[in-house]
Design a protein around this motif. Sequence first.
Motif, PDB file in Angstrom:
ATOM      1  N   THR A   1       6.139   0.074 -18.332  1.00  0.00           N
ATOM      2  CA  THR A   1       6.386  -0.066 -16.758  1.00  0.00           C
ATOM      3  C   THR A   1       5.625   1.204 -16.070  1.00  0.00           C
ATOM      4  O   THR A   1       6.264   2.203 -16.182  1.00  0.00           O
ATOM      5  CB  THR A   1       7.825  -0.305 -16.086  1.00  0.00           C
ATOM      6  OG1 THR A   1       8.241  -1.680 -16.934  1.00  0.00           O
ATOM      7  CG2 THR A   1       7.705  -0.693 -14.944  1.00  0.00           C
ATOM      8  N   ARG A   2       4.862   0.650 -15.404  1.00  0.00           N
ATOM      9  CA  ARG A   2       4.024   1.600 -14.399  1.00  0.00           C
ATOM     10  C   ARG A   2       4.139   1.160 -13.023  1.00  0.00           C
ATOM     11  O   ARG A   2       3.330   0.237 -12.608  1.00  0.00           O
ATOM     12  CB  ARG A   2       2.734   2.010 -14.986  1.00  0.00           C
ATOM     13  CG  ARG A   2       2.595   2.462 -16.084  1.00  0.00           C
ATOM     14  CD  ARG A   2       2.798   4.151 -16.348  1.00  0.00           C
ATOM     15  NE  ARG A   2       2.830   4.458 -17.392  1.00  0.00           N
ATOM     16  CZ  ARG A   2       3.742   5.023 -18.266  1.00  0.00           C
ATOM     17  NH1 ARG A   2       4.869   4.572 -18.297  1.00  0.00           N
ATOM     18  NH2 ARG A   2       3.319   5.368 -19.497  1.00  0.00           N
ATOM     19  N   PHE A   3       5.054   1.651 -12.044  1.00  0.00           N
ATOM     20  CA  PHE A   3       5.233   1.035 -10.902  1.00  0.00           C
ATOM     21  C   PHE A   3       5.343  -0.408 -10.663  1.00  0.00           C
ATOM     22  O   PHE A   3       4.442  -1.077  -9.757  1.00  0.00           O
ATOM     23  CB  PHE A   3       4.067   1.708  -9.885  1.00  0.00           C
ATOM     24  CG  PHE A   3       3.881   3.240  -9.798  1.00  0.00           C
ATOM     25  CD1 PHE A   3       4.942   3.995  -9.344  1.00  0.00           C
ATOM     26  CD2 PHE A   3       2.981   3.739 -10.671  1.00  0.00           C
ATOM     27  CE1 PHE A   3       4.925   5.357  -9.304  1.00  0.00           C
ATOM     28  CE2 PHE A   3       2.869   5.123 -10.770  1.00  0.00           C
ATOM     29  CZ  PHE A   3       3.805   5.999 -10.110  1.00  0.00           C
ATOM     30  N   GLY A   4       6.303  -0.990 -11.547  1.00  0.00           N
ATOM     31  CA  GLY A   4       6.205  -2.281 -11.662  1.00  0.00           C
ATOM     32  C   GLY A   4       5.195  -3.123 -12.125  1.00  0.00           C
ATOM     33  O   GLY A   4       5.088  -4.428 -11.921  1.00  0.00           O
TER      34      GLY A   4
ATOM     35  N   GLY B   1      11.173  -1.985 -12.402  1.00  0.00           N
ATOM     36  CA  GLY B   1      10.207  -2.854 -12.420  1.00  0.00           C
ATOM     37  C   GLY B   1       9.939  -3.758 -13.514  1.00  0.00           C
ATOM     38  O   GLY B   1       8.750  -4.322 -13.733  1.00  0.00           O
ATOM     39  N   GLN B   2      10.977  -3.774 -14.472  1.00  0.00           N
ATOM     40  CA  GLN B   2      10.746  -4.486 -15.754  1.00  0.00           C
ATOM     41  C   GLN B   2      10.286  -5.925 -15.734  1.00  0.00           C
ATOM     42  O   GLN B   2       9.487  -6.171 -15.963  1.00  0.00           O
ATOM     43  CB  GLN B   2      12.067  -4.416 -16.553  1.00  0.00           C
ATOM     44  CG  GLN B   2      12.380  -2.997 -17.110  1.00  0.00           C
ATOM     45  CD  GLN B   2      13.778  -2.863 -17.774  1.00  0.00           C
ATOM     46  OE1 GLN B   2      14.339  -3.750 -17.997  1.00  0.00           O
ATOM     47  NE2 GLN B   2      13.754  -1.816 -18.415  1.00  0.00           N
TER      48      GLN B   2
ATOM     49  N   THR C   1       6.691  -6.195 -14.325  1.00  0.00           N
ATOM     50  CA  THR C   1       5.889  -5.667 -15.370  1.00  0.00           C
ATOM     51  C   THR C   1       5.576  -6.923 -16.279  1.00  0.00           C
ATOM     52  O   THR C   1       4.616  -7.299 -16.768  1.00  0.00           O
ATOM     53  CB  THR C   1       6.359  -4.598 -16.055  1.00  0.00           C
ATOM     54  OG1 THR C   1       6.570  -3.794 -15.268  1.00  0.00           O
ATOM     55  CG2 THR C   1       5.425  -4.143 -17.169  1.00  0.00           C
ATOM     56  N   LEU C   2       7.116  -7.510 -16.689  1.00  0.00           N
ATOM     57  CA  LEU C   2       6.778  -8.873 -17.661  1.00  0.00           C
ATOM     58  C   LEU C   2       5.750  -9.760 -16.971  1.00  0.00           C
ATOM     59  O   LEU C   2       4.964 -10.598 -17.599  1.00  0.00           O
ATOM     60  CB  LEU C   2       7.989  -9.039 -18.087  1.00  0.00           C
ATOM     61  CG  LEU C   2       8.967  -8.288 -18.783  1.00  0.00           C
ATOM     62  CD1 LEU C   2      10.358  -8.730 -19.305  1.00  0.00           C
ATOM     63  CD2 LEU C   2       8.118  -7.946 -20.066  1.00  0.00           C
ATOM     64  N   LEU C   3       6.180 -10.080 -15.886  1.00  0.00           N
ATOM     65  CA  LEU C   3       5.336 -11.190 -15.172  1.00  0.00           C
ATOM     66  C   LEU C   3       3.872 -10.762 -15.041  1.00  0.00           C
ATOM     67  O   LEU C   3       3.113 -11.772 -15.152  1.00  0.00           O
ATOM     68  CB  LEU C   3       6.129 -11.306 -13.524  1.00  0.00           C
ATOM     69  CG  LEU C   3       7.491 -12.169 -13.934  1.00  0.00           C
ATOM     70  CD1 LEU C   3       8.074 -12.114 -12.420  1.00  0.00           C
ATOM     71  CD2 LEU C   3       7.494 -13.552 -14.217  1.00  0.00           C
ATOM     72  N   SER C   4       3.685  -9.630 -14.683  1.00  0.00           N
ATOM     73  CA  SER C   4       2.129  -9.330 -14.568  1.00  0.00           C
ATOM     74  C   SER C   4       1.477  -9.499 -15.906  1.00  0.00           C
ATOM     75  O   SER C   4       0.421  -9.851 -15.933  1.00  0.00           O
ATOM     76  CB  SER C   4       2.060  -7.827 -13.886  1.00  0.00           C
ATOM     77  OG  SER C   4       2.365  -7.053 -15.015  1.00  0.00           O
TER      78      SER C   4
ATOM     79  N   SER D   1      11.100   0.797 -19.433  1.00  0.00           N
ATOM     80  CA  SER D   1      10.862   1.687 -18.133  1.00  0.00           C
ATOM     81  C   SER D   1      12.047   2.784 -18.182  1.00  0.00           C
ATOM     82  O   SER D   1      12.688   2.866 -19.000  1.00  0.00           O
ATOM     83  CB  SER D   1      11.243   0.898 -16.698  1.00  0.00           C
ATOM     84  OG  SER D   1      12.322   0.539 -16.559  1.00  0.00           O
ATOM     85  N   SER D   2      11.875   3.646 -17.243  1.00  0.00           N
ATOM     86  CA  SER D   2      12.604   4.709 -17.123  1.00  0.00           C
ATOM     87  C   SER D   2      14.158   4.576 -16.636  1.00  0.00           C
ATOM     88  O   SER D   2      15.043   5.346 -16.965  1.00  0.00           O
ATOM     89  CB  SER D   2      11.941   6.010 -16.450  1.00  0.00           C
ATOM     90  OG  SER D   2      11.738   5.876 -15.128  1.00  0.00           O
TER      91      SER D   2
END
Length: 174
Positions: free
Chosen positions: A55-58, A97-98, A101-104, A91-92
Amino acid sequence: MARLIARGVETSDGVEARVRRVHPIKGDSDNSNSDAIATLEDLSTCDGLILGSPTRFGNMSSTMKDFIDQTSGLWMKGSLEGKPAAVFTSSSSMHGGQESTLLSMMIPLLHHGMLISGIPYSEKALHKTSTGGTPYGASHVAGSSNTLPISEEERTLCIALGKRVARLAKTIKT
């Protein structure tokens, strides 16, 4: 996570998991990872796809986005249409924003005509987890120093996701 998901995939007779990584960009290097680099041919020849990204910023990482952006030729040919797909992330922090991220990661797979699978609530670990794991896909909370081990629930959900996509791939292929 990828290895656990692959273990789940390989519980289905006659199904082989191939773990790949995307090529680093922007001067990134990952000398510690010996997995083969993913190719567009890997995508076009697979029976199912389970895509993972930190994850990078959601959102998914820039390396994953760069790889996906190279798939328009496959999209034009319909190479991925009708194949099952799933996603996973790490993610950390718990609220890092997991799910977004999955949705993106699902959006381009939907554009390719893939059949998206999540993790149903019939998976008991989804009810118990206090770390990672969502109905959108497997996830892990790695901690700010990326050292937290995968919890038992996260492990169970990774394996379950691999099994689910493998079963779908076998069913669709026959």
